[in-house]
Design a protein around this motif. Structure first.
Motif, PDB file in Angstrom:
ATOM      1  N   VAL A   1      13.983 -50.101 -46.734  1.00 30.82           N
ATOM      2  CA  VAL A   1      12.583 -49.956 -46.331  1.00 30.82           C
ATOM      3  C   VAL A   1      12.487 -49.725 -44.839  1.00 30.82           C
ATOM      4  N   ALA A   2      13.271 -50.458 -44.076  1.00 30.25           N
ATOM      5  CA  ALA A   2      13.202 -50.341 -42.617  1.00 30.25           C
ATOM      6  C   ALA A   2      13.650 -48.972 -42.148  1.00 30.25           C
ATOM      7  N   GLU A   3      14.539 -48.332 -42.923  1.00 33.74           N
ATOM      8  CA  GLU A   3      15.047 -47.016 -42.510  1.00 33.74           C
ATOM      9  C   GLU A   3      13.912 -46.011 -42.385  1.00 33.74           C
ATOM     10  N   ASP A   4      12.897 -46.151 -43.226  1.00 33.97           N
ATOM     11  CA  ASP A   4      11.766 -45.218 -43.162  1.00 33.97           C
ATOM     12  C   ASP A   4      10.930 -45.404 -41.905  1.00 33.97           C
ATOM     13  N   PHE A   5      11.102 -46.507 -41.239  1.00 33.30           N
ATOM     14  CA  PHE A   5      10.329 -46.784 -40.022  1.00 33.30           C
ATOM     15  C   PHE A   5      11.245 -46.830 -38.794  1.00 33.30           C
ATOM     16  N   GLY A   6      12.369 -46.097 -38.877  1.00 41.33           N
ATOM     17  CA  GLY A   6      13.358 -46.142 -37.805  1.00 41.33           C
ATOM     18  C   GLY A   6      12.815 -45.708 -36.468  1.00 41.33           C
ATOM     19  N   ASP A   7      12.045 -44.616 -36.449  1.00 38.27           N
ATOM     20  CA  ASP A   7      11.522 -44.131 -35.170  1.00 38.27           C
ATOM     21  C   ASP A   7      10.576 -45.144 -34.544  1.00 38.27           C
ATOM     22  N   GLU A   8       9.699 -45.712 -35.356  1.00 38.56           N
ATOM     23  CA  GLU A   8       8.770 -46.706 -34.816  1.00 38.56           C
ATOM     24  C   GLU A   8       9.511 -47.929 -34.273  1.00 38.56           C
ATOM     25  N   ILE A   9      10.546 -48.340 -35.006  1.00 43.02           N
ATOM     26  CA  ILE A   9      11.304 -49.514 -34.567  1.00 43.02           C
ATOM     27  C   ILE A   9      11.992 -49.242 -33.234  1.00 43.02           C
ATOM     28  N   ILE A  10      12.612 -48.059 -33.097  1.00 46.19           N
ATOM     29  CA  ILE A  10      13.285 -47.721 -31.839  1.00 46.19           C
ATOM     30  C   ILE A  10      12.281 -47.648 -30.703  1.00 46.19           C
TER      31      ILE A  10
END
Length: 1490
Positions: A920-929
């Motif tokens: 799930v987190a992979e889909d929000f990778g850009d936001e997390i970075i």
């Protein structure tokens, strides 16, 4: 007063005054006797007339005829008792009226007194006698008129005097009572006493037998069988056998001594002189040999009192003790005799005199000391300090201490001589003196009191004896302190210092818990536990003086767990459940009023007696009293319970299969299984052989009821009452079992204590939750801790109450406008720990309401950890976790902005989701970075000020600091969740670069603004801990290059102690759990310059523990660390060629030697040090540093040989082959280069540096006197920190000047070559033709694979297992969370014993204990195996400087595989007061000083 009788016939004087009218005859002829009745009538008439006459108005001449008649033998020897009684009355009346001149001749007086003493006075023993009135009249008259003094003038009257004394003491003692048993009246006792006083006072010399009789009466105070027998056998029920008041005969003797002190003092002095002379025989009274025995001095040097002589002397000294209580003035001439005995050569006389004077000062008599004080740790209500009597209480006056005078003032010289015995050369005397001083303090010198100086002096002396070199003295001191009452401890010992104040009596007592001798440990631990158990009531009620003095006792006791001693561990079990937390506490319903404020009726509001809550309060109070180190050990002790319970149940199953030896089926297999379990249990107890035999004998008993009782005790579903009752019944059954071997219960009890649900019990959990919610009595935080432990380590106990906890969470769920309760985060944590186990998580509610509650906490929970725990629970229990994870991730990342509401909670949620749901987190990778790097890590919102603190805890850290920490966790968790190697390589680069940069730049990452100091410290600490966490995965560990590893290692030398401690503790945790490779042990040895001595001591003991645990592994991991340590030091930022700098580098090697090296592994360590010069530095980047490893190798070999010489060890050649770690070392290009390196000494200026190295080795392990151990959390570092230090070179030269010998007084001793222990020719001849080939091939892939063969294996888990383990770290491991974020302040620990302590294990080691094969054994870590790598060692024996000097014979060559021997203990190296090696050169130094 009748003074004296005339020696001739009474002269007839002229008559004057009233004459006697009686004229009837009292004599008769032989043929015509007077009838007895008539004679009695006449004597009565005469007596009545004489009684009525007044001495001043009588005509004494009228008494001549009557006196002559009365003194005749007809009357004196009359057969009728009545006649003799009336005659005696008439005679005493005549003596009264004629005083001072008796109307009798000397012979008549002797006959008269013979009648009195042999017939009349002895008849007083029978008050029912018909003539008792006449007998009493004679006694009173002789006493009041003092006519008895005439007896002392009679010739040869000793026999009569002796008979009189014997008769009176027999009468008064009751041995001459009548058949009716009626005692004599008090007035008879009084007049008897006065008569004897008159005789003693008037007699010129008393018969020695009379003195014996008087003195012997004081022995009536002795207990039956003597005071030694009484001390051994008398119990509480027998105390009623002792007299409640002093015996009458004792009082009579006491009256005589007190009313005639001068005469009695001379008589008693002569008595004791005679006794001593008889006892000493051929020796003088002071124990010295006579002059005429000088010729036979060699043959009879030890002649002294025999056993019988000593028995008589002890009897005499007991009399002295009782005489002091009764009449101290009578001993004024005797006490000096004791002073002579105090200096006697014979130790038996000195000991006897020391004990006697001590008891005299204490007011202890022949009956012995008072009974021990009531110190019952299981009493309920607990003892109140105000209710404890000031002086020892005894039911008997005989054992009640009483001293009528102050001995120190009355006999000051003897008192000072007695006090001097504390330094006696003989340990037995010092031990006796110590016991005596303890009694003096307990009794307050017999109730007379001690001056402040005297009491203080004795208390200090008692503390000194607790640290005496002889164990008998220490044991006596411990027992002396154990005899103090609760009030005495607080009023007399506590002013000397609390249990944490170094040098105080209480602290010294606590130190004895780790004494070298086990009997001392037993007494000390038991006394400490009993003291705290008794004081628990006052501690619970908040008595500050008691808390200050005794509050740290539980920490001192549980600290012994770190000693890694099986005997101490068993002792700790007994003290825990018999003193600190007695199983019988509380003993039952209490009807009385609670003395500590009736906490469970009034304070707690509980109706009636609640035993479970009362016991839980004691448990919580105990845990609250523990410091962090002891608390960790306590929790580990409880965490082992499930494993022990599992093994014990397996043992019972095997016993049932064994069936008392009558087996069905495969008997051999059944016996083997039983032996396996027995061995596992026996290995954890002090005497494995005895334990094994006893357990097998228990199996042969085949007592099925006892099997069931033990199963009741270990079952987590049973309440405490059932557990306790099961243990009680089991104990009784074993004690009474006919076939049970002696001591079986002693072997079984430690196993039962460790296996039973005694502390974490089902009965306690509801009240734990109650305390956690209400924080009642300030125990809420402790209740939360215990609740977390139960939920994590004992889910079976926790599962019945988890529903209630979840229900309470639903009631406290936060919203966007409503904040959750502060205590809810602890509840969430407990549930998260419980949810880790898939089997346990089934008991957590999964309804929509609870899921909604968790979602609310994940979004709005505060502090952020509440959101973290909520996500962990949600992911473990929800059936739609992907949907919830995506929902939470969207809400947390959408429009995230720093400073918005609940932005920290969102970061915590993101952190957990990136690890638990990576898909799930992979889909929000850009936001997390973007959030973690651009908006957080790259920004500096808080301005850096010069007065910024160096460190802030979580509670004080501002939001920006917390946000950056969460950002790092998010990035690290995102990487940890990767399982694919390709993706791991892609993701790890940026993360590792960030973490290494934070370490390299000291937490500074922004190029625009400087980061506040406390932010930078927290960031670099978390970065280092994150790298360690990543390295627990083999896939990520490979990305830590050697240079990055060296940089990481330097974090343990950070200028801020919190950073150092956080790094070390995290490293220790992973190493203990075998999650890191062997190379990480290298980092621990860089703590040699740790300025906090207490922290350094704990590191030393931890390293020794690991070395001891790993010593028998074939790979020898701790020894193989040395080449890695040499490489790290060779590339250390502080490495330099100045002598002072090299000496500092040498301290790391010495630190390693002191922690790891023993005589057994010394050859292997030397081989590793020598092996370094057979390779080249793979990390060298220039010609300037390529020789650094050779310098360190020469330094190490020199230090190893110096260490060997200091220890006096014999070093044999290690015949096996060893390898070097690939990546740090590479092969040499040729054989010629190897020869050149081998014979070249690399140490600069050997003349200067060797003397400094020798001094360094000599000074190593020197113990320094401990200054304090106040456990206040403050430490005063002995070295400056990096950020405050001057450049390293100047500091080293200033603080450690190197002595340069200008003009040697004698030639310097020749030392062997440093790089090789033999000459070059020998080395050449030892080489084979294959050397060149090996050097040529050393760098190829085959050689790399060969060098890596056998490298340490550690617990790299597969993806599934790793996910579970890491989930633990990510979802609920409080230790991880706290160590990542907040490191506790430095905390001093007690210095090591004067005896070298056993290495202290990390408590987690318990988890590594291997259960029997059928109970899933855990793997043990391996280390690098010795790797054959040329050039080959020449295999010669090393020269031993120490042995050569002593002329020791050469030893044979060691075998290829040396025998396994126990690693010896080594005392910690004490760092000197200088700056630690923490200043970095170049960028690191400049970075620190910004």
């Amino acid at each position: 007063m009748a003074r004296r009788s005339r020696g001739a016939e009474v002269e007839v004087e002229e008559s004057q005054g009233v004459s006697l009218q009686f004229d009837e005859p009292l004599t008769w002829r032989a043929t015509k006797p007077i009838a007895t009745g008539e004679l009695l009538r006449r004597l009565t008439v005469l007596q009545d007339e004489l009684v009525d006459m007044d001495q001043d108005e009588v005509d004494k001449t009228s008494f001549v005829d009557v006196a002559k008649a009365l003194a005749g033998q007809h009357l004196l020897s009359h057969k009728d008792k009545g006649v003799r009684a009336h005659v005696a009355c008439c005679l005493v009346e005549l003596l009264r009226l004629c005083a001072p001149d008796a109307p009798f001749t000397g012979s008549q007086l002797k006959d008269i007194f013979t009648l009195f003493i042999t017939s009349i006075l002895p008849a007083l023993s029978d008050p029912s006698n018909a003539y008792n009135t006449q007998h009493r009249h004679v006694l009173v008259s002789l006493t009041e008129v003092k006519s008895i003094v005439l007896l002392t003038d009679l010739p040869n009257a000793d026999a009569l005097i002796l008979h009189l004394f014997s008769s009176f003491f027999d009468i008064i003692s009751g041995s001459s009572k009548s058949s009716t048993g009626e005692a004599v009246s008090k007035d008879i006792e009084f007049h008897m006493s006065q008569m004897l006083v008159i005789i003693v006072d008037e007699a010129g010399a008393l018969p020695s037998q009379a003195i014996d009789i008087i003195v012997a009466q004081f022995l009536r105070a002795s207990a039956p069988g003597g005071k030694e027998e009484k001390a051994k056998k008398t119990d509480d029920n027998q105390s009623t056998l002792l007299l409640k008041e002093l015996p009458p005969a004792y009082n009579m003797a006491k009256i005589i001594c007190n009313q005639c002190p001068d005469k009695m003092s001379r008589h008693i002095a002569q008595y004791f002189n005679d006794v001593i002379h008889e006892v000493t025989g051929a020796t003088k009274s002071n124990g010295h040999r006579k002059a005429n025995d000088a010729d036979s001095e060699d043959e009879e040097a030890h002649v002294g009192p025999t056993e019988m002589d000593m028995k008589e002397l002890k009897k005499a000294h007991s009399l002295l003790q009782e005489l002091w209580r009764a009449s101290p003035d009578a001993l004024q001439n005797v006490i000096p005799l004791l002073e002579v005995q105090l200096s006697a050569e014979d130790q038996h006389l000195r000991l006897l005199a020391t004990n006697t004077i001590g008891d005299i000062i204490s007011g202890i008599g022949a009956a012995g000391p008072p009974p021990p004080p009531a110190m019952d740790p299981a009493a309920y209500p607990p003892i109140n300090l105000e209710d404890v009597p000031f002086l020892p209480y005894s039911d008997s006056i005989l054992t009640t201490p009483a001293s009528p005078q102050s001995f120190s003032q009355t006999h000051s010289t003897v008192y000072h001589s007695f006090m001097g015995r504390k330094n006696d050369k003989t340990s037995v005397i010092r031990a006796g003196w110590t016991r005596a001083v303890g009694r003096i303090l307990v009794t307050s010198a017999g109730g007379i009191g001690l001056s402040r100086e005297e009491e203080s002096s004795m208390v200090r002396a008692l503390g000194e004896k607790l640290n005496d070199a002889d164990d008998k003295v220490r044991l006596a001191a411990v027992k002396a302190v154990g005899g103090f009452s609760f009030r005495d401890i607080i009023s007399k010992l506590a002013p000397n210092g609390s249990v944490t104040k170094s040098g105080s009596v209480l602290c010294s007592l606590a130190d004895r818990a780790r004494d070298r001798k086990h009997p001392v440990r037993i007494e000390a631990m038991t006394a400490l536990g009993r003291i705290w158990g008794v004081a628990a009531g006052e501690i619970a009620s908040g008595n500050e003086s008691v808390i200050t003095a005794l509050g740290a006792i539980p920490s001192k006791i549980i600290d012994v767990y770190y000693a890694n001693d099986l005997e101490l561990n068993v002792l700790l079990d007994h003290v825990m459940f018999e003193q600190l937390l007695p199983l019988k506490y509380p003993p039952g319903k209490s009807k009385g009023k609670a003395t500590n404020g009736d906490s469970h009726v009034a304070t707690n509001g509980t109706a009636g007696f609640n035993a479970d809550k009362i016991r839980l309060e004691r448990i919580l109070l105990l845990v609250k009293s523990l410091d962090p180190k002891s608390k960790k050990a306590f929790f580990v002790m409880q965490a082992r319970q499930p494993m022990f319970a599992k093994v014990l149940k397996a043992f019972l199953t095997r016993c049932e299969e064994y069936n008392g030896g009558v087996m069905e089926g495969n008997a051999k297999e059944i016996k083997a299984k039983l032996d396996t379990v027995v061995k596992w249990l026996a290995d954890l107890l002090p005497d494995p052989l005895r334990t094994s035999n006893d357990l097998l004998r228990y199996a042969k008993l085949h007592d099925r009821r006892s099997y069931q009782l033990l199963r009741f005790a270990v079952a987590p579903e049973n309440d405490f009452k059932m557990v306790h009752n099961s243990i009680k019944e089991f104990s009784k059954r074993i004690e009474t079992a006919p076939g049970a071997p002696a001591g079986l219960l002693q072997v079984l009890m430690p196993i039962i204590y460790r296996s039973s649900s005694l502390i974490y019990n089902k009965s306690h959990l509801p009240y734990i939750m109650q305390y956690a919610k209400s924080d009642e009595d300030g125990l809420g935080a402790v209740a939360h801790e215990i609740m977390h432990e139960i939920s994590d380590k004992h889910p079976k106990i926790f599962e019945d109450n988890v529903a209630d906890l979840c229900k309470s969470l639903a009631e406290q769920a936060p919203t966007a406008s409503k904040q959750n309760d502060a205590g809810s985060v602890e509840v969430l944590k407990a549930v998260a720990l419980f949810a880790k186990n898939p089997n346990s998580s089934k008991n957590i509610p999964r309804d929509r309401k609870f899921i909604s509650t968790l979602m609310s906490f994940a979004q709005y929970g505060m502090p952020p950890k509440a959101a973290k725990y909520a996500v962990s629970i949600l992911m473990a229990t929800s059936n739609k976790k992907e949907m919830h994870a995506k929902d939470l991730m969207e809400k947390s990342t959408k429009d995230w902005e720093y400073g918005q509401d609940h932005f920290l909670s969102k970061l915590a949620t993101i952190s957990q989701l990136t690890f638990l749901e990576p898909s799930v987190a992979e889909d929000f990778g850009d936001e997390i970075i973007d959030i973690t790097t651009q908006q957080l890590l790259m920004q500096v919102r808080t301005p850096s000020e010069s007065d910024d603190p160096k460190w802030k805890s979580d509670s004080d850290l501002d939001e920006e600091g917390q946000a950056k920490l969460w950002a790092i966790r998010i990035l690290v968790n995102r990487l940890r969740a990767v399982t694919d190697k390709e993706n791991a390589k892609e993701y790890s680069g940026p993360v590792y670069a960030l973490l290494n940069k934070l370490i390299e730049k000291d937490g500074e990452i922004s190029k625009d603004k400087p980061t506040p100091r406390h932010h930078a410290a927290r960031l670099r600490c978390l970065a280092a801990q994150s790298i360690l966490k990543l390295c627990t995965n083999k896939m990520f560990e490979a990305y830590t290059a050697p240079k990055d590893f060296n940089r990481l290692a330097c974090v343990v030398q950070d200028p801020i102690e919190n950073v150092r401690r956080g790094m070390v503790e995290k490293l220790q945790k992973y190493l203990v759990k075998n999650k890191l490779p062997v190379r990480f042990y290298t980092i621990m040895f860089l703590t040699a310059f740790e300025p906090n001595t207490a922290f350094l001591a704990s590191i030393v003991t931890w390293i020794r523990s690991r070395a001891k645990l790993l010593q028998h592994q074939p790979a020898r991991p701790m020894e193989s660390v040395l080449p890695r340590l040499i490489s790290v030091l060779a590339h250390h930022p502080d490495f330099g060629l100045e002598p002072a700098e090299l000496v500092d580098q040498a301290r790391y090697i010495v630190f390693y030697l002191s922690c790891v090296v023993s005589e057994e592994n010394l050859p292997l360590v030397y081989k590793y040090a020598e092996r370094v010069k057979q390779a080249r530095d793979a990390l060298s980047t220039s010609d300037e540093d390529k020789d650094n490893i050779y310098i360190m190798s020469d330094l190490a070999t020199y230090l190893i040989k110096s260490w060997q010489e200091k220890k006096g060890w014999v070093m044999q050649t290690w015949a096996g082959k060893v390898g070097l770690p690939v990546g740090l070392y590479a092969g040499l290009p040729s054989h010629e280069v190897a020869q050149e390196i081998a014979k070249k000494p690399y140490l600069p200026d050997p003349e200067t540096i060797e003397s400094s190295l020798d001094k360094l080795v000599r000074d190593a392990e020197k113990t320094k006197k401990r200054k304090s151990d106040d456990r206040d959390g403050n430490s005063n570092p002995t070295k400056k920190q990096r950020s405050e230090a001057k450049p390293r070179n100047s500091i080293s030269k200033k603080d450690k000047p190197v002595k340069i010998r200008k003009t040697p007084s004698k030639p310097k001793r020749q030392k062997p070559e440093l790089s090789t222990p033999d000459n070059v020719e020998r080395r050449k001849s030892g080489r084979g033709a294959s050397a060149k080939k090996v050097y040529a091939d050393i760098d190829d892939e085959d050689a790399d694979e060969e060098m890596l063969n056998g490298v340490a294996k550690w617990d790299y888990l597969n993806s599934d297992d790793e996910r579970m383990e890491e989930e633990e770290d990510g979802s609920g491991d409080e230790e991880d969370q706290d160590e990542d974020v907040e490191v506790p302040d430095a905390e001093p620990e007690p210095e090591a014993e004067e005896a070298e302590p056993e290495p202290e294990p990390e408590p987690e080691e318990e988890e590594a204990d291997e259960p029997p094969s059928d109970i899933e054994p855990e793997p043990e870590p391996e280390a690098e195996t010795p790797e054959p790598s040329p050039p080959k060692s020449n295999g010669r024996k090393l020269p031993n400087r120490g042995s050569a000097k002593k002329g020791a014979a050469p030893t044979p060559k060691a075998a290829t595989t040396p025998a396994k021997k126990k690693v010896g203990n080594v005392t910690p190296v004490k760092s000197k007061a200088k700056a630690p090696i923490v200043e970095r050169k170049g960028t690191r130094s400049s970075g620190r000083n910004k």
